[in-house]
Design an enzyme around this catalytic site. Structure first.
Site, PDB file in Angstrom:
ATOM      1  N   HIS A 356       7.447   9.152 -11.914  1.00 21.95           N
ATOM      2  CA  HIS A 356       6.288   8.575 -11.211  1.00 21.95           C
ATOM      3  C   HIS A 356       5.610   9.528 -10.246  1.00 21.95           C
ATOM      4  O   HIS A 356       4.708   9.107  -9.506  1.00 21.95           O
ATOM      5  CB  HIS A 356       6.697   7.330 -10.425  1.00 21.95           C
ATOM      6  CG  HIS A 356       7.102   6.174 -11.271  1.00 21.95           C
ATOM      7  ND1 HIS A 356       6.225   5.200 -11.688  1.00 21.95           N
ATOM      8  CD2 HIS A 356       8.296   5.837 -11.798  1.00 21.95           C
ATOM      9  CE1 HIS A 356       6.862   4.308 -12.415  1.00 21.95           C
ATOM     10  NE2 HIS A 356       8.130   4.681 -12.501  1.00 21.95           N
ATOM     11  N   LYS A 544      -3.677   1.224   0.209  1.00 19.76           N
ATOM     12  CA  LYS A 544      -2.555   1.911  -0.448  1.00 19.76           C
ATOM     13  C   LYS A 544      -1.701   2.525   0.646  1.00 19.76           C
ATOM     14  O   LYS A 544      -2.122   2.568   1.800  1.00 19.76           O
ATOM     15  CB  LYS A 544      -3.060   2.992  -1.397  1.00 19.76           C
ATOM     16  CG  LYS A 544      -4.112   3.928  -0.768  1.00 19.76           C
ATOM     17  CD  LYS A 544      -4.702   4.921  -1.760  1.00 19.76           C
ATOM     18  CE  LYS A 544      -5.727   4.359  -2.689  1.00 19.76           C
ATOM     19  NZ  LYS A 544      -5.318   4.252  -4.075  1.00 19.76           N
ATOM     20  N   ARG A 545      -0.507   3.015   0.268  1.00 26.54           N
ATOM     21  CA  ARG A 545       0.308   3.696   1.274  1.00 26.54           C
ATOM     22  C   ARG A 545      -0.471   4.851   1.879  1.00 26.54           C
ATOM     23  O   ARG A 545      -1.315   5.457   1.213  1.00 26.54           O
ATOM     24  CB  ARG A 545       1.596   4.224   0.638  1.00 26.54           C
ATOM     25  CG  ARG A 545       2.656   3.182   0.493  1.00 26.54           C
ATOM     26  CD  ARG A 545       3.056   2.583   1.827  1.00 26.54           C
ATOM     27  NE  ARG A 545       3.895   3.492   2.574  1.00 26.54           N
ATOM     28  CZ  ARG A 545       5.229   3.425   2.605  1.00 26.54           C
ATOM     29  NH1 ARG A 545       5.858   2.475   1.953  1.00 26.54           N
ATOM     30  NH2 ARG A 545       5.927   4.294   3.306  1.00 26.54           N
ATOM     31  N   LYS A 550      -3.443  11.074  -0.613  1.00 20.61           N
ATOM     32  CA  LYS A 550      -4.331   9.956  -0.952  1.00 20.61           C
ATOM     33  C   LYS A 550      -5.657  10.047  -0.190  1.00 20.61           C
ATOM     34  O   LYS A 550      -6.618   9.359  -0.494  1.00 20.61           O
ATOM     35  CB  LYS A 550      -3.639   8.616  -0.688  1.00 20.61           C
ATOM     36  CG  LYS A 550      -2.432   8.381  -1.597  1.00 20.61           C
ATOM     37  CD  LYS A 550      -1.784   7.036  -1.324  1.00 20.61           C
ATOM     38  CE  LYS A 550      -0.476   6.844  -2.074  1.00 20.61           C
ATOM     39  NZ  LYS A 550      -0.670   6.455  -3.486  1.00 20.61           N
ATOM     40  N   THR A 652      -2.490   2.183  -9.439  1.00 20.11           N
ATOM     41  CA  THR A 652      -2.622   0.901 -10.136  1.00 20.11           C
ATOM     42  C   THR A 652      -3.612   0.001  -9.399  1.00 20.11           C
ATOM     43  O   THR A 652      -4.195  -0.902  -9.994  1.00 20.11           O
ATOM     44  CB  THR A 652      -1.256   0.194 -10.255  1.00 20.11           C
ATOM     45  OG1 THR A 652      -0.578   0.313  -8.993  1.00 20.11           O
ATOM     46  CG2 THR A 652      -0.410   0.805 -11.342  1.00 20.11           C
ATOM     47  N   LYS A 656      -6.673  -2.843 -10.567  1.00 18.51           N
ATOM     48  CA  LYS A 656      -6.851  -4.208 -10.041  1.00 18.51           C
ATOM     49  C   LYS A 656      -8.293  -4.406  -9.585  1.00 18.51           C
ATOM     50  O   LYS A 656      -8.917  -5.450  -9.834  1.00 18.51           O
ATOM     51  CB  LYS A 656      -5.887  -4.457  -8.870  1.00 18.51           C
ATOM     52  CG  LYS A 656      -4.432  -4.441  -9.290  1.00 18.51           C
ATOM     53  CD  LYS A 656      -3.462  -4.317  -8.117  1.00 18.51           C
ATOM     54  CE  LYS A 656      -2.093  -3.880  -8.635  1.00 18.51           C
ATOM     55  NZ  LYS A 656      -1.183  -3.415  -7.570  1.00 18.51           N
TER      56      LYS A 656
END
Ligand code: 26V
Length: 812
Positions: A356, A544-545, A550, A652, A656
């Site tokens: 992952h 998100k985290r 990110k 992911t 969504k």
């Protein structure tokens, strides 16, 4: 099941009376929630038993998905949905003066995961059951899940998530299926007359693993699979003898606590930090209990060991459960008397592994001494696996010391879990096309050279049942009116919505639904945060985290830049936007916490400034979780997926949002690349460096963030506001570290490099948003193409290519 509304209401009132001693008038919402849960559970139990019997009768191959994380969220609404009871119960309760959605709010999230990896596992369980596949989850019943986040003085504060203080109504404790797990101690070997070695294990510490089973309800098919969560529970025997208890009660308690600690809390870090011994214990605890329980079930079938992998597939979700490999070897050899070769064949053919992340700092490795001390027999087996593997490499690549050292499982005093996982399984997959290519061409190139047939891609997916049917009922109805209801069981059919691309009434309807969702969300924000947001502004969301790669920081700097533009020209017309963030930072991750502080500071400055706050607004949603995601995603216009290209394995959340009609602003990273392939250039806003460019910069070292800082006035001005006197710094040094990371330490994640292009992409978003019909068309295209990202598609691929399992047909 309930024949009609009346029937349900009678059952509800009866349960309320017999189990809780209440009437509808005296019941609290919490009582009503528990009553409804108990009613649902009664029905689930019948199908649970039937499913188990069916699997046994058919001797169906079972998949066990081992994962340290299952981020399930709430179950009541989804169970009702999957049992086709949602509207009946909703209406039935309403007539009794109760609201189903209010009862759903009473359930605490089961937050047994950090982020994407754990939520993926939860989506997979939903798809397995909905596709009538015999697949179960094996995980940990942590006493404390993902920490609760509070924002105090603009900073993150972590509080324990004491989720079990309120009973988890779905679990069933199964003490009769408890097993023993052993740690520490010593091994002695004895040789029999044939020269075979037997290994005796003594002086170990042992602990009971007690399973708590949670039903996983399939959609409209009477299938109920199992999520089995293991809890560490010492028995008195595990701790001290009675006499010792009496004389050293204090020791007894200490020891008891140290054993219980194994399933005490979820590591909130997704990282490889210090203090890891307990984490290794957790991983082995899950693995050993799980493998023993799998073997016990297999033995009930009375089949020869040679048929094990026809009956059982064990999947490891990232390397965390990789000890399955030596543990299965250990049991097969030491307890069941199989030889190495046979045990190895069984192990490899039943185990498969998903990677992952390619972040080097995230790859697990354990110090040899730690593994040897904690798991002496397991270590011997790992060592032997390594030995045999290196010998085979030596044959294939004689004299290539470098290559062999690079591939070894045990090297430099460390056990490398990814290497163990690849060598011990028959399938290794990445989670999006780009990610898998990067694994094959770079991160795992030498393994790919050696075992090319093992590598494959399985692009992630999400369950449309939770993320569309349940989270967005208005959109669900509109879709069904437009194309019928077959898409619910076959989400690929969402593509038929493309037929509606010229249907202006339908496009307007999509717009109205989005507006309604935005108003509802704005109400919730007002009630919970006391912040007024304008539902006519663009809802721009990054949830998100929090991690450097990110790039929440890129988003934050862009907002500072917009603020500066508005302040220097108060007449500037911009399309109003509300920026929402939700993010938890690992407790020891200093930089991530600073970014949270910066976002909260920006929110504070902007939201109270009347010169700008009718044009831009910033909301940091504390304690982001599955249930918060379900509220915000249907209300989103713009989905921020802006990781440094090559770093986000898949993502992911991107899927969504797409499924709920938001448009993506994103880099060509992870599954964004595939979203782009499906929707086309006109229906997504891509920007920034490509993954090749990023990787080339890392290789060549040819990037200088300081140059950009010096050349680009917008960048310099914005960054200077972090350290010089400004509304954002308030003359303090809170954000010096952020400045240093960007300017002094050469901006590891290329935030400054992508800044200009990001501004352009965001300008285009604002322009396009004003052309409502065209925007709605883009939104339609995203919804229509999102079926490809249903986890049903993903799970069908796993079932076909990796696990070799088929639907168990006769359930319904
Ligand atoms: C691990 C670490 C450890 C070191 C510090 C930073 C860090 C950051 C991330 C991770 C990721 C751990 C594995 C993980 O959660 N991967 C996520 O898996 C999702 C499901 O496949 C995927 O969508 C995400 O892109 C990926 O980050």
């Amino acid at each position: 099941m309930f024949s009609d509304k009346k029937d349900f209401q009678e059952a509800f009132k009866k349960k309320l009376k017999t189990q809780f001693g209440k009437t509808v008038d005296t019941a609290t919402e919490y009582d009503a929630y528990r009553t409804l849960g108990a009613l649902v559970q009664d029905h689930v139990n019948e199908n649970w038993l039937k499913t188990r019997q069916e699997y046994q009768a058919k001797k169906a191959k079972q998949v066990y998905y081992f994962s340290m994380e299952f981020l399930m969220g709430r179950l009541l609404g989804n169970n009702l949905l999957n049992m086709q009871l949602l509207s009946l119960v909703d209406e039935g309760l309403e007539e009794l003066g109760l609201s189903l959605s209010a009862l759903e709010e009473k359930e605490k999230d089961a937050g047994l995961g950090n982020g994407g990896l754990g939520r993926l596992a939860a989506c997979f369980l939903d798809s397995l059951a909905s596709l009538q596949l015999a697949g179960h989850g094996y995980g940990m019943r942590y006493k404390y899940g993902m920490f609760d986040q509070q924002i105090i003085d603009g900073k993150q504060v972590e509080l324990p998530d004491d989720w079990l203080s309120q009973q988890f109504i779905w679990e069933v404790r199964r003490p009769e299926e408890a097993l023993e797990v052993r740690f520490g101690g010593h091994i002695s070997a004895t040789e029999n007359d044939n020269g075979d070695l037997t290994f005796n294990y003594y002086g170990y510490e042992q602990i009971q693993a007690v399973p708590y089973d949670v039903p996983v309800v399939g959609y409209n098919n009477d299938t109920v699979n199992t999520l089995r969560l293991w809890s560490a529970e010492p028995t008195v025997d595990d701790t001290l003898t009675k006499a010792e208890v009496e004389s050293h009660y204090g020791h007894f308690l200490d020891h008891k606590r140290s054993l219980e600690a194994i399933s005490e809390f979820l590591y909130p870090d997704d990282s490889n930090e210090e203090g890891k011994r307990l984490r290794l214990k957790q991983e082995y605890f899950l693995v050993s209990a799980g493998v023993q329980s799998v073997i016990r079930s297999f033995e009930e079938l009375n089949l020869p060991w040679s048929q094990f992998s026809d009956q059982v597939a064990m999947h490891i979700n990232d390397t965390h459960p990789a000890l399955i490999i030596p543990e299965l070897m250990r049991i097969l050899m030491d307890d069941k008397g199989l030889g190495w070769e046979e045990a190895w064949e069984i192990t490899q053919s039943s185990v498969s592994y998903t990677n992952h992340t390619t972040l080097v700092e995230a790859l697990e490795s354990w110090p040899v001494d730690m593994v040897r001390n904690l798991l002496p027999r397991v270590f011997m087996i790992i060592d032997e696996i390594n030995e045999r593997f290196c010998q085979s490499l030596w044959k294939a690549y004689p004299g290539e010391f470098d290559r062999i050292a690079d591939l070894a499982i045990v090297a430099d005093g460390q056990v490398k879990m990814a290497h163990l996982s690849i060598v011990g399984s028959h399938s290794v997959n990445g989670v999006a096309k780009l990610h898998t290519e990067i694994l094959k061409k770079r991160e795992m190139k030498r393994f790919y050279d050696t075992f090319p047939e093992r590598f494959n891609n399985k692009t992630n997916g999400i369950t449309h049942r939770r993320w569309l049917l349940h989270a967005n009922p208005s959109l669900t109805s509109a879709i069904t009116e437009a194309i019928g209801s077959d898409w619910k069981e076959d989400p690929k059919q969402l593509q038929r919505l493309m037929e509606k691309k010229d249907d202006l009434a339908f496009l307007d309807q999509l717009h109205d639904i989005k507006q309604e969702n935005k108003r509802n969300f704005a109400d919730w924000v007002y009630q919970t945060q006391n912040i007024v947001v304008d539902p006519n502004s663009i809802f721009d969301v990054q949830i998100k985290r929090l991690h450097g790669y990110k790039r929440q920081l890129l988003n934050a700097l862009h907002i500072m830049h917009l603020y500066n533009e508005l302040k220097s020209d108060p007449t500037l017309e911009i399309v109003p936007r509300t920026f929402f963030f939700g993010a938890k930072a690992a407790s020891g991750y200093h930089f991530a916490k600073k970014v949270i502080q910066l976002i909260n500071r920006i929110a504070h400055v902007i939201n109270k400034d009347p010169e700008v706050n009718d044009k831009i607004k910033v909301v940091f949603l504390p304690n982001y979780s599955v249930s918060v995601a379900e509220k915000i995603i249907p209300a989103t216009n713009v989905s921020e997926q802006i990781s440094t290209a090559s770093k986000e394995a898949s993502g992911t959340g991107n899927m969504k949002f797409m499924m709920n009609g938001a448009l993506t602003v994103g880099t060509m990273d992870g599954a964004n690349v595939e979203i782009h392939d499906f929707v086309g250039d006109d229906h997504i806003y891509t920007f920034g460096l490509s993954s090749e460019e990023v990787l080339e910069y890392y290789r060549s070292g040819g990037y200088s963030s300081r140059e950009l800082y010096e050349q680009d006035d917008r960048i310099r001005h914005t960054l200077d506001q972090l350290i010089h006197y400004s509304p954002f710094s308030k003359g303090e040094t809170d954000f010096q570290d952020i400045y240093d990371a960007l300017v002094t330490h050469n901006d590891e994640y290329f935030v400054l490099k992508d800044f200009a292009d990001y501004i352009l992409a965001q300008k285009k978003v604002s322009q396009d948003y004003q052309r409502t019909r065209q925007w709605n068309l883009k939104s339609l295209v995203n919804i229509a193409q999102s079926g490809a990202f249903s986890s049903d598609r993903t799970i069908q691929e796993y079932a076909r290519d990796i696990w070799q399992i088929d639907r168990v047909q006769s359930l319904k």
